[in-house]
Design a protein around this motif. Structure first.
Motif, PDB file in Angstrom:
ATOM      1  N   TYR A   1     -33.728  -4.559  -8.824  1.00 39.48           N
ATOM      2  CA  TYR A   1     -34.723  -5.435  -8.210  1.00 39.48           C
ATOM      3  C   TYR A   1     -34.383  -5.688  -6.738  1.00 39.48           C
ATOM      4  N   LEU A   2     -33.114  -5.934  -6.450  1.00 36.39           N
ATOM      5  CA  LEU A   2     -32.696  -6.190  -5.073  1.00 36.39           C
ATOM      6  C   LEU A   2     -32.950  -4.981  -4.183  1.00 36.39           C
ATOM      7  N   ALA A   3     -32.679  -3.790  -4.695  1.00 36.87           N
ATOM      8  CA  ALA A   3     -32.904  -2.568  -3.920  1.00 36.87           C
ATOM      9  C   ALA A   3     -34.387  -2.389  -3.612  1.00 36.87           C
ATOM     10  N   TYR A   4     -35.212  -2.661  -4.622  1.00 40.00           N
ATOM     11  CA  TYR A   4     -36.663  -2.564  -4.432  1.00 40.00           C
ATOM     12  C   TYR A   4     -37.135  -3.555  -3.372  1.00 40.00           C
ATOM     13  N   CYS A   5     -36.679  -4.813  -3.487  1.00 39.66           N
ATOM     14  CA  CYS A   5     -37.094  -5.863  -2.543  1.00 39.66           C
ATOM     15  C   CYS A   5     -36.626  -5.550  -1.128  1.00 39.66           C
ATOM     16  N   GLU A   6     -35.389  -5.099  -1.004  1.00 38.87           N
ATOM     17  CA  GLU A   6     -34.833  -4.868   0.327  1.00 38.87           C
ATOM     18  C   GLU A   6     -35.632  -3.825   1.087  1.00 38.87           C
ATOM     19  N   LYS A   7     -35.978  -2.733   0.427  1.00 36.49           N
ATOM     20  CA  LYS A   7     -36.757  -1.686   1.088  1.00 36.49           C
ATOM     21  C   LYS A   7     -38.121  -2.208   1.526  1.00 36.49           C
ATOM     22  N   LEU A   8     -38.790  -2.920   0.644  1.00 37.28           N
ATOM     23  CA  LEU A   8     -40.121  -3.438   0.955  1.00 37.28           C
ATOM     24  C   LEU A   8     -40.057  -4.488   2.072  1.00 37.28           C
ATOM     25  N   LEU A   9     -39.063  -5.367   2.017  1.00 39.63           N
ATOM     26  CA  LEU A   9     -38.938  -6.413   3.022  1.00 39.63           C
ATOM     27  C   LEU A   9     -38.611  -5.847   4.401  1.00 39.63           C
ATOM     28  N   CYS A  10     -37.812  -4.795   4.436  1.00 39.16           N
ATOM     29  CA  CYS A  10     -37.511  -4.148   5.723  1.00 39.16           C
ATOM     30  C   CYS A  10     -38.777  -3.595   6.355  1.00 39.16           C
ATOM     31  N   ASP A  11     -39.640  -3.026   5.526  1.00 38.65           N
ATOM     32  CA  ASP A  11     -40.913  -2.501   6.036  1.00 38.65           C
ATOM     33  C   ASP A  11     -41.800  -3.631   6.551  1.00 38.65           C
ATOM     34  N   ILE A  12     -41.861  -4.741   5.812  1.00 39.43           N
ATOM     35  CA  ILE A  12     -42.708  -5.865   6.211  1.00 39.43           C
ATOM     36  C   ILE A  12     -42.203  -6.504   7.494  1.00 39.43           C
ATOM     37  N   MET A  13     -40.883  -6.698   7.573  1.00 38.38           N
ATOM     38  CA  MET A  13     -40.288  -7.376   8.727  1.00 38.38           C
ATOM     39  C   MET A  13     -40.036  -6.437   9.896  1.00 38.38           C
ATOM     40  N   ASP A  14     -40.209  -5.139   9.661  1.00 36.44           N
ATOM     41  CA  ASP A  14     -39.988  -4.124  10.696  1.00 36.44           C
ATOM     42  C   ASP A  14     -38.546  -4.182  11.209  1.00 36.44           C
ATOM     43  N   VAL A  15     -37.591  -4.196  10.276  1.00 35.02           N
ATOM     44  CA  VAL A  15     -36.161  -4.214  10.601  1.00 35.02           C
ATOM     45  C   VAL A  15     -35.460  -3.167   9.742  1.00 35.02           C
ATOM     46  N   GLU A  16     -34.219  -2.864  10.109  1.00 35.11           N
ATOM     47  CA  GLU A  16     -33.457  -1.858   9.374  1.00 35.11           C
ATOM     48  C   GLU A  16     -32.786  -2.424   8.132  1.00 35.11           C
ATOM     49  N   SER A  17     -32.481  -3.721   8.150  1.00 36.23           N
ATOM     50  CA  SER A  17     -31.831  -4.324   6.984  1.00 36.23           C
ATOM     51  C   SER A  17     -32.157  -5.810   6.916  1.00 36.23           C
ATOM     52  N   VAL A  18     -32.075  -6.362   5.725  1.00 35.88           N
ATOM     53  CA  VAL A  18     -32.260  -7.798   5.509  1.00 35.88           C
ATOM     54  C   VAL A  18     -31.130  -8.293   4.618  1.00 35.88           C
ATOM     55  N   HIS A  19     -30.787  -9.548   4.758  1.00 37.88           N
ATOM     56  CA  HIS A  19     -29.736 -10.149   3.941  1.00 37.88           C
ATOM     57  C   HIS A  19     -30.383 -10.824   2.745  1.00 37.88           C
ATOM     58  N   MET A  20     -30.042 -10.336   1.541  1.00 34.92           N
ATOM     59  CA  MET A  20     -30.589 -10.901   0.314  1.00 34.92           C
ATOM     60  C   MET A  20     -29.586 -11.880  -0.286  1.00 34.92           C
ATOM     61  N   PHE A  21     -30.105 -12.982  -0.834  1.00 33.42           N
ATOM     62  CA  PHE A  21     -29.247 -13.990  -1.457  1.00 33.42           C
ATOM     63  C   PHE A  21     -29.674 -14.171  -2.919  1.00 33.42           C
ATOM     64  N   PRO A  22     -29.023 -13.471  -3.849  1.00 28.90           N
ATOM     65  CA  PRO A  22     -29.325 -13.677  -5.273  1.00 28.90           C
ATOM     66  C   PRO A  22     -28.842 -15.071  -5.695  1.00 28.90           C
ATOM     67  N   VAL A  23     -29.731 -15.865  -6.264  1.00 29.32           N
ATOM     68  CA  VAL A  23     -29.364 -17.222  -6.659  1.00 29.32           C
ATOM     69  C   VAL A  23     -29.972 -17.574  -8.013  1.00 29.32           C
ATOM     70  N   SER A  24     -29.377 -18.581  -8.607  1.00 34.15           N
ATOM     71  CA  SER A  24     -29.999 -19.247  -9.739  1.00 34.15           C
ATOM     72  C   SER A  24     -30.097 -20.714  -9.368  1.00 34.15           C
ATOM     73  N   ALA A  25     -31.274 -21.139  -8.961  1.00 29.63           N
ATOM     74  CA  ALA A  25     -31.451 -22.538  -8.569  1.00 29.63           C
ATOM     75  C   ALA A  25     -31.158 -23.461  -9.746  1.00 29.63           C
ATOM     76  N   LYS A  26     -31.369 -22.962 -10.946  1.00 30.35           N
ATOM     77  CA  LYS A  26     -31.161 -23.766 -12.151  1.00 30.35           C
ATOM     78  C   LYS A  26     -29.686 -24.026 -12.404  1.00 30.35           C
ATOM     79  N   THR A  27     -28.839 -22.972 -12.296  1.00 33.75           N
ATOM     80  CA  THR A  27     -27.401 -23.118 -12.575  1.00 33.75           C
ATOM     81  C   THR A  27     -26.579 -23.372 -11.320  1.00 33.75           C
ATOM     82  N   GLY A  28     -27.157 -23.096 -10.152  1.00 38.42           N
ATOM     83  CA  GLY A  28     -26.435 -23.267  -8.908  1.00 38.42           C
ATOM     84  C   GLY A  28     -25.708 -22.028  -8.434  1.00 38.42           C
ATOM     85  N   PHE A  29     -25.745 -20.948  -9.202  1.00 37.65           N
ATOM     86  CA  PHE A  29     -25.043 -19.721  -8.820  1.00 37.65           C
ATOM     87  C   PHE A  29     -25.638 -19.146  -7.524  1.00 37.65           C
TER      88      PHE A  29
END
Length: 500
Positions: free
Chosen positions: A211-239
């Motif tokens: 999922y992260l790989a899919y999102c990163e590629k799409l987000l780079c295209d949308i933002m017109d950048v080479e890379s984006v920093h992804m933050f996997p979180v669980s708001a419920k558990t705090g992870f």
């Protein structure tokens, strides 16, 4: 060549201040000057509904201060700043009301305030969270894409105020077109993005990586950048929340001026574009044929007549309330008719004091209600002028506090009562005279206030339309001069736009 945002903002303020039709943009430019000088930064949590935005805000602040639920909850923009726990509700009519934390759900919750029927502009909360100590403003926004169009409109409107955004995604749903469109809009105003992928506790590691790989590629295209920093979180558990917080705090300490500089330039570009668009529409309005202009003037005059009728109705209600106060006290005093005056006199005076306090309390509340009603008239006039002539006719909408009033002791009004009165009817009449005088004076003050301000508001519009739009043939030369001045302004704005 690009110039510093502060220089551009100051130039915009200087250029726009003399022009009435650019006052909305003038005030926004002034706000940007203040933001840059004060190093104010706003970080908003944005995204589609039910991505867990409010839950993440609670996790970051380590405090369950926002309501969460299994259905769309957030109905209005909620700003959170550092301070002792307190909250303020700001309404579109300018009223500001304090509210305890335990009552905020009535204003924030979509189920309790559907489609924002209470006309809440925003909620400001203060919390002693470590995350907020850096001086940032943290904002929870309504989710886009639900059936509640008001929520989407509020989210789109507030993203223009953001310097940085936490854009919320969720592993239980792929990125959709609603999110893509919203993100493209957000990047026109915010300069820093943190992409939080929520609910990672519900999938395994392999699925998360995919999922992260899919999102990163799409987000780079949308933002017109080479890379984006992804933050996997669980708001419920705090992870994963701590890593996100650490990155934000580090940026606020080390890169705050770079973030504000870039976001300010984005906002200034929008301000200049908006102003040039308004000028273009104004020029079109000046070309409206006389017969069409007469129809528009007639429609606006009907609205002004409605406003004046409304103000007269308010004045009648004020006088009715003042008269009723005297009647209510008269009925209460009559209960002492068959009681010895030496025993009841002190009680009758206390009753009169009670009504004086009630009068002063009502007067305070009514004064703010009148100010709020005038603000509503201003909003109505602004909408009517924009619909008719494509012009943003700007009014300041002052905030009105309904909290914390106090009047001290009453009693001065009773000093003129003859202490030697020795019969019930004379005592009753003396006390009633006190209330009649006090309530009559207050009713006159309040009714005059709303009538005077409504009349001035309506007359000001009539004068402004005659002066600004200049439809009358004898003022054609002034129209030409004003259009020439606006054309010169457009040239300056275009030159300023290039420097961003």
């Amino acid at each position: 060549m690009s110039r510093p945002a502060l220089e551009i903002a100051n130039t915009a303020v200087e250029l726009l201040e003399p022009f009435e039709i650019c006052q909305k943009e003038f005030l926004k430019a002034k706000e940007i000057v203040e933001k840059i000088n004060n190093r104010d930064i706003t970080i908003s949590v944005i995204g589609q509904f039910k991505r867990g935005k409010s839950t993440l805000v609670n996790a970051i602040l380590e405090d369950d201060i926002l309501p969460v639920g299994i259905v769309p909850v957030t109905a209005v923009v909620t700003e959170i700043k550092y301070g002792e726990k307190s909250a303020e509700i700001r309404f579109h009519n300018g009223i500001v009301k304090e509210a305890p934390f335990e009552d905020l759900h009535m204003y924030i919750n979509e189920q309790e305030n559907p489609n924002n029927q209470m006309a809440v502009k925003e909620v400001t909360m203060f919390a002693p969270a470590e995350f907020l100590k850096e001086g940032l403003t943290f904002v929870d926004t309504p989710g886009v894409g639900s059936i509640h169009q008001n929520n989407t409109d509020a989210a789109y409107a507030y993203v223009k105020e953001s310097d940085a955004c936490i854009f919320m995604l969720s592993v239980d749903s792929p990125i959709n077109q609603i999110e893509i469109d919203f993100l493209r809009n957000a990047k026109q105003f915010a300069s820093k993005f943190y992409f939080a992928v929520n609910k990672i506790d519900v999938i395994d590691e392999a699925d998360l990586e995919a999922y992260l790989a899919y999102c990163e590629k799409l987000l780079c295209d949308i933002m017109d950048v080479e890379s984006v920093h992804m933050f996997p979180v669980s708001a419920k558990t705090g992870f994963g929340v701590e890593e996100l917080k650490t990155n934000i705090i580090r940026d606020c300490r080390n890169s705050i001026m770079e973030i504000i500089e870039e976001s300010s330039k984005k906002k200034l570009a929008d301000i200049i574009d908006s102003c040039m668009s308004h000028i273009k529409l104004y020029s079109k309005a000046c070309q409206i044929p006389m017969d069409e202009a007469e129809i528009k003037f007639r429609d606006i005059n009907e609205t002004l007549d409605d406003i004046l009728d409304s103000a007269k109705g308010e004045a009648r209600e004020i006088n009715k309330k003042a008269s009723q106060l005297s009647q209510d006290m008269l009925s209460e005093l009559d209960e002492f008719k068959n009681i010895d005056l030496s025993m009841s006199k002190a009680l009758m005076i206390e009753i009169c004091k009670k009504y004086l306090i009630s009068l002063k309390t009502w007067s305070f509340i009514k004064t703010n209600e009148i100010d709020a009603k005038i603000n509503e008239y201003k909003n109505l006039i602004s909408r009517e002028v924009k619909d008719a002539f494509y012009i943003d006719y700007h009014y300041d909408i002052p905030e009105l506090s309904m909290d914390g009033f106090g009047f001290g002791a009453v009693g001065d009004e009773l000093e003129k009562i003859d202490a030697s009165i020795d019969n019930f009817e004379d005592m009753k009449e003396a006390l009633i005279d006190v209330i009649r005088q006090a309530s009559g004076d207050k009713a006159e003050e309040l009714s005059s206030k709303i009538l005077k301000e409504a009349k001035e508001l309506c007359q000001e519009l009539k004068d402004s339309l005659n002066e600004i739009l200049m439809y009358r043939e004898e003022n054609a030369l002034i129209v030409v001069k004003r259009v020439e001045a606006l054309n010169a302004l457009v040239r300056h704005l275009r030159s300023l736009r290039v420097k961003i």
